[in-house]
Design a protein around this motif. Structure first.
Motif: not given
Length: 517
Positions: A184, A291-292, A317
Motif C-alpha cells: 500500500l 483512508p490509506c 480503498l
C-alpha cells in the motif's frame, strides 16, 4: 515502680492467698505469663517488645545503639533486591546500556528516592548475570507457548516486495505472503510521483525546511501558534520511506496556514506560502490519503492482525477511489493511477491464500469484497481442502490383508456402487460448510481465533484449517520495527556488543513490552 503495677500497669505483682502481694513475682496482664522480679524491669520490657509490640511503651528518650544508628535510613535487603531487578527490567525493556549502572547521577536519584545515602548501584557483572537469567526465563515461557501450538509451526513466509526477497521465498517450501502494508505504501508513493500534486508538495517541503533548519523561525512559529490558540507543534518533513509522512506534513501546514503566512510575509522570505488554489488541492489530497493512513495503521499494528483483513481493507480503498462526477481532473488522475497500481500489486500477491483466509474469518465470511463468481470459487477451494484433509487422515490400505471375497451382482445392486462412500463424504463436507455459513457474523473488534477456539467442537473438521490460515500475519511491520530497534542498540559506544547479547536485548525488549500491552 508504678502504683498500679509495673510499666504502666502492664505487669502486676502476684497476689497470695492471704491477700498480700508477692514482690518477687509479677504477672503480665495481657497474656497472664508469670515472671520473676528482682527490682529490674528490663526483662519485662523485653517481653513486651517481643510478644506484644503494639503494647510496648517507651519510658523516655534513650540513646540509639551503634547498630540502630547504622541502620537508620538504610533500605532493607528485600528492597535492594527489588531495585536491582527493576534496573534489569528497565535496561532490557528500554535497551539501555549496561554501563548506566556506573552513572553517578542514577545513583544519586535512587539515594534521594530511597533516603539511603549509603546505597550503591549493583555492578555491571551483576546486571549482565541477571539479564542472562531473565532472558532464560522469558525464553522458556515463549517456548512453552510454541509447544502448545497444534498446527504446523511455520506455514507462510512474510517479506516485503523486494525482488531478492521474492526470489528467496520461491526456494523455500512455504507459502509466500508479501507485506500488504509495504504494498500500500509503494502504491501511494507511485501515485504521488506521477500526479498533479507534486508542485504543491515541493513548496510544502521548502516551507518545512525553512522552519526546521532555523531555531529562530521555529520560535516564531510557536509564538504564532500560541497567538492563534493552536497546539504547539513542529512541522513535519515527508520522507518516502516513512509511512504517512506526506499526509502529516499536509495536515500540519493546513492547521498552521495563518501563522505561516504571517511569518513568511513579515520576513519577506524567498520561501513563499501556498496559494489558495494549492491549499485546496492539498485538502483534496488529504481526503484521498486519510483512508490509506487508516488501512496502513490497521494492517501495520503491533496487535494481532490476520491476513483475512487484507481483502476487505483493500476493497474499502477501491470503493473510496472510485471516480465521481464532482472530482477535478487531477483527482481523477490520482485515483486512476492508484487503483491501477494497487490492483496489479494485489493480483501478484498470494491471492488464493488471502481469499480462503477471508472466508474462514467469521467477521468477513460473507465475502462481500469479492464478486459472486469469486465467492463460489473460494468455497470450492475450501471444499477441496476439507476433502484433502479427510483423505490425509484416512488409514492406508494394508497390502498384507487377505483379499475380500467377490461380491455377487445382487449384493452390489443392494449395497450400492463403490462411489457411495465418496458421495457420503461430499455430503458431510457440504453439511460442515453450510453449518459454518449459518453462524452469525462477529464484530470487527473480536478475535477470529478465539471464536474458532470456543466453537472447535461444533466445527471439528474446519477448525484446524481455519487456525492455519488465520494465523498468517498480514504484515511484516513488527519485524521491521525490531530491525530498527537493533540499529538503535548497536551504536559507536556499544560497538563491542556480541551478537548473543544483541539478540538477548532485542528479544527481551519485545517480550517485556508485549506483556505490558
Amino acid at each position: 515502680m508504678d502504683e498500679g503495677g509495673l510499666l504502666g500497669g502492664k505487669f502486676l505483682f502476684k497476689k497470695l492467698p492471704d491477700g498480700l502481694l508477692d514482690k518477687t513475682r509479677v504477672r503480665c496482664t495481657i497474656c497472664n505469663a508469670e515472671f520473676k522480679y528482682h527490682r529490674s524491669s528490663s526483662s519485662l520490657a523485653y517481653h513486651l517488645r517481643a510478644k506484644h509490640p503494639t503494647e510496648s511503651t517507651s519510658t523516655g528518650p534513650r540513646q540509639s545503639t551503634l547498630q540502630e544508628y547504622g541502620a537508620c535510613g538504610r533500605i532493607t535487603k528485600n528492597v535492594r533486591e527489588k531495585v536491582t531487578n527493576s534496573l534489569v527490567v528497565w535496561i532490557a525493556k528500554n535497551c539501555r546500556p549496561v554501563s548506566i549502572v556506573e552513572d553517578d547521577g542514577l545513583r544519586e536519584v535512587i539515594r534521594a528516592a530511597s533516603g539511603d545515602e549509603c546505597y550503591n548501584l549493583p555492578s555491571r557483572g551483576t546486571i549482565v548475570s541477571r539479564l542472562h537469567t531473565l532472558y532464560g526465563d522469558q525464553r522458556a515461557q515463549q517456548s512453552s507457548k510454541l509447544v502448545q501450538v497444534r498446527n504446523d509451526k511455520v506455514t507462510t513466509l512474510g517479506t516485503d516486495s523486494a525482488r531478492n526477497m521474492v526470489a528467496a521465498a520461491r526456494l523455500l517450501p512455504f507459502e509466500h505472503m508479501p507485506c500488504m502494508a509495504h504494498i500500500l505504501q509503494r502504491t501511494v508513493t507511485v501515485s504521488l510521483n506521477d500526479s498533479a500534486f507534486e508542485r504543491a508538495l515541493a513548496k510544502c517541503r521548502k516551507i518545512v525546511g525553512h522552519f526546521k533548519h532555523s531555531p529562530a523561525n521555529a520560535q516564531e512559529l510557536k509564538a504564532q501558534q500560541a497567538a492563534h490558540g493552536h497546539q504547539t507543534e513542529p512541522l513535519v518533513q515527508d520522507v518516502p520511506t516513512r509511512w504517512n509522512s506526506t499526509l502529516e506534513m499536509i495536515k500540519r501546514i493546513q492547521r498552521n496556514k495563518f501563522g505561516l503566512t504571517t511569518i513568511l510575509t513579515q520576513q519577506n522570505s524567498k520561501v513563499t506560502m501556498l496559494t489558495d488554489q494549492e491549499l485546496d488541492r492539498l485538502q483534496k489530497l488529504e481526503e484521498l490519503l486519510e483512508p490509506c493512513r487508516y488501512v496502513t495503521e490497521l494492517l501495520g499494528g503491533e496487535r494481532y492482525v490476520s491476513c483475512s483483513m487484507v481483502l476487505p481493507a483493500l476493497c474499502h480503498l477501491f470503493r473510496i477511489m472510485e471516480p465521481s462526477d464532482d472530482d477535478p481532473v487531477y483527482v481523477l488522475r490520482f485515483k486512476k493511477i492508484f487503483t491501477t497500481d494497487l490492483a496489479q500489486r494485489r493480483d501478484s500477491s498470494n491471492l488464493t491464500w488471502l481469499k480462503i483466509a477471508t472466508a474462514l474469518d467469521p467477521r468477513f465470511k460473507d465475502l462481500k469484497c469479492l464478486s459472486k463468481d469469486e465467492r463460489r470459487e473460494v468455497w470450492a477451494s475450501v471444499h477441496d481442502l476439507l476433502m484433502s484433509e479427510t483423505d490425509a487422515h484416512q488409514p492406508s490400505a494394508q497390502t498384507t490383508e487377505e483379499p475380500s471375497p467377490k461380491k455377487s451382482k445382487m449384493s452390489i445392486c443392494l449395497l450400492g456402487s463403490p462411489d457411495s462412500d465418496t458421495e457420503e463424504e461430499e455430503d458431510a463436507i457440504d453439511c460442515c460448510l453450510n453449518l459454518y455459513k449459518a453462524e452469525p457474523k462477529i464484530d470487527i473488534g473480536e478475535c477470529p481465533l478465539q471464536w474458532w477456539l470456543k466453537r472447535e467442537g461444533a466445527h471439528a473438521r474446519l477448525a484446524p484449517i481455519a487456525r492455519k490460515y488465520l494465523s498468517t500475519p498480514a504484515t511484516t511491520v513488527p519485524c521491521e520495527r525490531l530491525f530498527s530497534l537493533s540499529g538503535h542498540i548497536i551504536q559507536k559506544k556499544r560497538a563491542s556488543l556480541s551478537s548473543d547479547n544483541v539478540n538477548r536485548i532485542v528479544c527481551l525488549s519485545n517480550w517485556l513490552s508485549a506483556k505490558k500491552d
